[in-house]
Design a protein around this motif. Structure first.
Motif, PDB file in Angstrom:
ATOM      1  N   LEU A  47      47.200  31.475  41.100  1.00 56.32           N
ATOM      2  CA  LEU A  47      46.340  30.490  40.334  1.00 56.32           C
ATOM      3  C   LEU A  47      44.811  31.293  40.880  1.00 56.32           C
ATOM      4  O   LEU A  47      43.778  31.670  40.062  1.00 56.32           O
ATOM      5  N   LEU A  48      44.805  31.569  42.131  1.00 58.01           N
ATOM      6  CA  LEU A  48      43.523  31.874  42.786  1.00 58.01           C
ATOM      7  C   LEU A  48      43.276  33.598  42.160  1.00 58.01           C
ATOM      8  O   LEU A  48      42.371  33.809  42.108  1.00 58.01           O
ATOM      9  N   THR A  49      44.479  34.186  41.932  1.00 55.80           N
ATOM     10  CA  THR A  49      43.930  35.547  41.240  1.00 55.80           C
ATOM     11  C   THR A  49      43.653  35.593  40.075  1.00 55.80           C
ATOM     12  O   THR A  49      42.794  36.516  39.558  1.00 55.80           O
ATOM     13  N   GLN A  50      43.799  34.525  39.332  1.00 57.25           N
ATOM     14  CA  GLN A  50      43.544  34.240  38.044  1.00 57.25           C
ATOM     15  C   GLN A  50      42.044  33.870  37.831  1.00 57.25           C
ATOM     16  O   GLN A  50      41.355  34.367  36.907  1.00 57.25           O
ATOM     17  N   ILE A  51      41.514  33.185  38.998  1.00 58.89           N
ATOM     18  CA  ILE A  51      40.355  32.459  38.859  1.00 58.89           C
ATOM     19  C   ILE A  51      39.255  33.107  39.839  1.00 58.89           C
ATOM     20  O   ILE A  51      37.908  33.135  39.767  1.00 58.89           O
ATOM     21  N   LEU A  52      39.688  34.257  40.500  1.00 59.28           N
ATOM     22  CA  LEU A  52      38.705  34.927  41.424  1.00 59.28           C
ATOM     23  C   LEU A  52      38.796  36.325  41.121  1.00 59.28           C
ATOM     24  O   LEU A  52      39.610  36.855  40.635  1.00 59.28           O
ATOM     25  N   THR A  53      37.455  36.788  41.156  1.00 57.00           N
ATOM     26  CA  THR A  53      37.548  38.291  41.076  1.00 57.00           C
ATOM     27  C   THR A  53      37.877  38.976  42.176  1.00 57.00           C
ATOM     28  O   THR A  53      37.978  38.511  43.188  1.00 57.00           O
ATOM     29  N   PRO A  54      38.111  40.601  42.232  1.00 56.11           N
ATOM     30  CA  PRO A  54      38.809  40.989  43.343  1.00 56.11           C
ATOM     31  C   PRO A  54      37.732  40.798  44.454  1.00 56.11           C
ATOM     32  O   PRO A  54      38.054  40.793  45.545  1.00 56.11           O
ATOM     33  N   GLU A  55      36.536  41.177  44.296  1.00 58.34           N
ATOM     34  CA  GLU A  55      35.464  41.095  45.210  1.00 58.34           C
ATOM     35  C   GLU A  55      35.341  39.393  45.988  1.00 58.34           C
ATOM     36  O   GLU A  55      35.655  39.571  47.279  1.00 58.34           O
ATOM     37  N   ALA A  56      35.766  38.521  45.426  1.00 62.21           N
ATOM     38  CA  ALA A  56      35.491  37.049  45.657  1.00 62.21           C
ATOM     39  C   ALA A  56      37.146  37.073  46.643  1.00 62.21           C
ATOM     40  O   ALA A  56      36.865  36.329  47.637  1.00 62.21           O
ATOM     41  N   ALA A  57      38.021  37.326  45.963  1.00 62.97           N
ATOM     42  CA  ALA A  57      39.155  37.306  46.695  1.00 62.97           C
ATOM     43  C   ALA A  57      39.167  38.084  47.904  1.00 62.97           C
ATOM     44  O   ALA A  57      39.936  37.373  48.883  1.00 62.97           O
ATOM     45  N   ASP A  58      38.792  39.097  48.165  1.00 63.53           N
ATOM     46  CA  ASP A  58      38.690  39.806  49.260  1.00 63.53           C
ATOM     47  C   ASP A  58      37.785  39.017  50.315  1.00 63.53           C
ATOM     48  O   ASP A  58      38.224  39.028  51.387  1.00 63.53           O
ATOM     49  N   ARG A  59      36.699  38.634  50.045  1.00 60.51           N
ATOM     50  CA  ARG A  59      35.872  37.789  50.825  1.00 60.51           C
ATOM     51  C   ARG A  59      36.507  36.586  51.266  1.00 60.51           C
ATOM     52  O   ARG A  59      36.586  36.123  52.692  1.00 60.51           O
ATOM     53  N   LEU A  60      37.108  35.923  50.390  1.00 57.11           N
ATOM     54  CA  LEU A  60      38.089  34.862  50.730  1.00 57.11           C
ATOM     55  C   LEU A  60      39.149  35.059  51.928  1.00 57.11           C
ATOM     56  O   LEU A  60      39.465  34.380  52.638  1.00 57.11           O
ATOM     57  N   GLY A  61      39.672  36.389  51.847  1.00 55.79           N
ATOM     58  CA  GLY A  61      40.732  36.807  52.591  1.00 55.79           C
ATOM     59  C   GLY A  61      40.036  37.016  53.981  1.00 55.79           C
ATOM     60  O   GLY A  61      40.749  36.912  55.028  1.00 55.79           O
ATOM     61  N   ARG A  62      38.824  37.711  54.050  1.00 56.62           N
ATOM     62  CA  ARG A  62      38.336  37.942  55.354  1.00 56.62           C
ATOM     63  C   ARG A  62      37.741  36.590  55.713  1.00 56.62           C
ATOM     64  O   ARG A  62      37.900  36.338  57.076  1.00 56.62           O
ATOM     65  N   ILE A  63      37.304  35.582  55.175  1.00 55.20           N
ATOM     66  CA  ILE A  63      37.097  34.215  55.704  1.00 55.20           C
ATOM     67  C   ILE A  63      38.290  33.637  56.265  1.00 55.20           C
ATOM     68  O   ILE A  63      38.210  32.926  57.436  1.00 55.20           O
ATOM     69  N   ARG A  64      39.515  33.745  55.753  1.00 56.51           N
ATOM     70  CA  ARG A  64      40.862  33.054  56.287  1.00 56.51           C
ATOM     71  C   ARG A  64      41.050  33.723  57.685  1.00 56.51           C
ATOM     72  O   ARG A  64      41.291  33.265  58.417  1.00 56.51           O
ATOM     73  N   LEU A  65      40.703  34.949  57.623  1.00 54.28           N
ATOM     74  CA  LEU A  65      41.108  35.787  59.136  1.00 54.28           C
ATOM     75  C   LEU A  65      40.196  35.231  60.197  1.00 54.28           C
ATOM     76  O   LEU A  65      40.583  35.173  61.490  1.00 54.28           O
TER      77      LEU A  65
END
Length: 138
Positions: A47-65
């Motif tokens: 679902l997240l890959t469907q609703i996030l642009t790749p850049e936003a998904a990348d930023r969310l991944g960095r936030i998770r770290l």
């Protein structure tokens, strides 16, 4: 091998088999729970890959770290917005930043930690004059 050694091996093997039978039902429940967690994680990721642009998904991944709880909170909000039909297009990195700002403000209002570090120093030994006074007494 002596008969006593064989008998001891048989008893040990029988005990091992009985323990395996006893834990098999517990293992099945744990396996089912783990499979359920994996299915839920897979659905969230899809679902997240469907609703996030790749850049936003990348930023969310960095936030998770840096702070996993904040990333999970953001993901939950995004999923809720998607399921209620409030998202019209994919979430961009800028929109994600705005959402992060809103979450930070809400957390500050609730009295949560803001990431600020406060240092309280004790008085006394950090003053050079006090050291001079001590040395005069000696």
């Amino acid at each position: 091998m002596a008969d006593s050694d064989l008998e001891e091996l048989r008893r040990a093997r029988l005990q091992q088999l009985q323990q395996q039978r006893g834990t098999a039902s517990g293992d099945a429940k744990q396996d089912e729970q783990e499979a359920q967690r994996q299915r839920e994680a897979s659905q969230r990721a899809s679902l997240l890959t469907q609703i996030l642009t790749p850049e936003a998904a990348d930023r969310l991944g960095r936030i998770r770290l840096v702070k996993e709880s904040r990333a999970t909170d953001i993901e939950n909000r995004l999923i809720m917005l998607a399921r209620t039909g409030q998202l019209r297009a994919k979430v961009t990195e800028e929109q994600l930043k705005e959402l992060l700002g809103a979450v930070s403000e809400a957390e500050e209002e609730r009295g949560g930690q803001t990431g600020k570090i406060v240092v309280n120093r004790r008085g006394g030994w950090d003053d050079d004059d006090d050291l001079d006074d001590l040395l005069k007494d000696v």
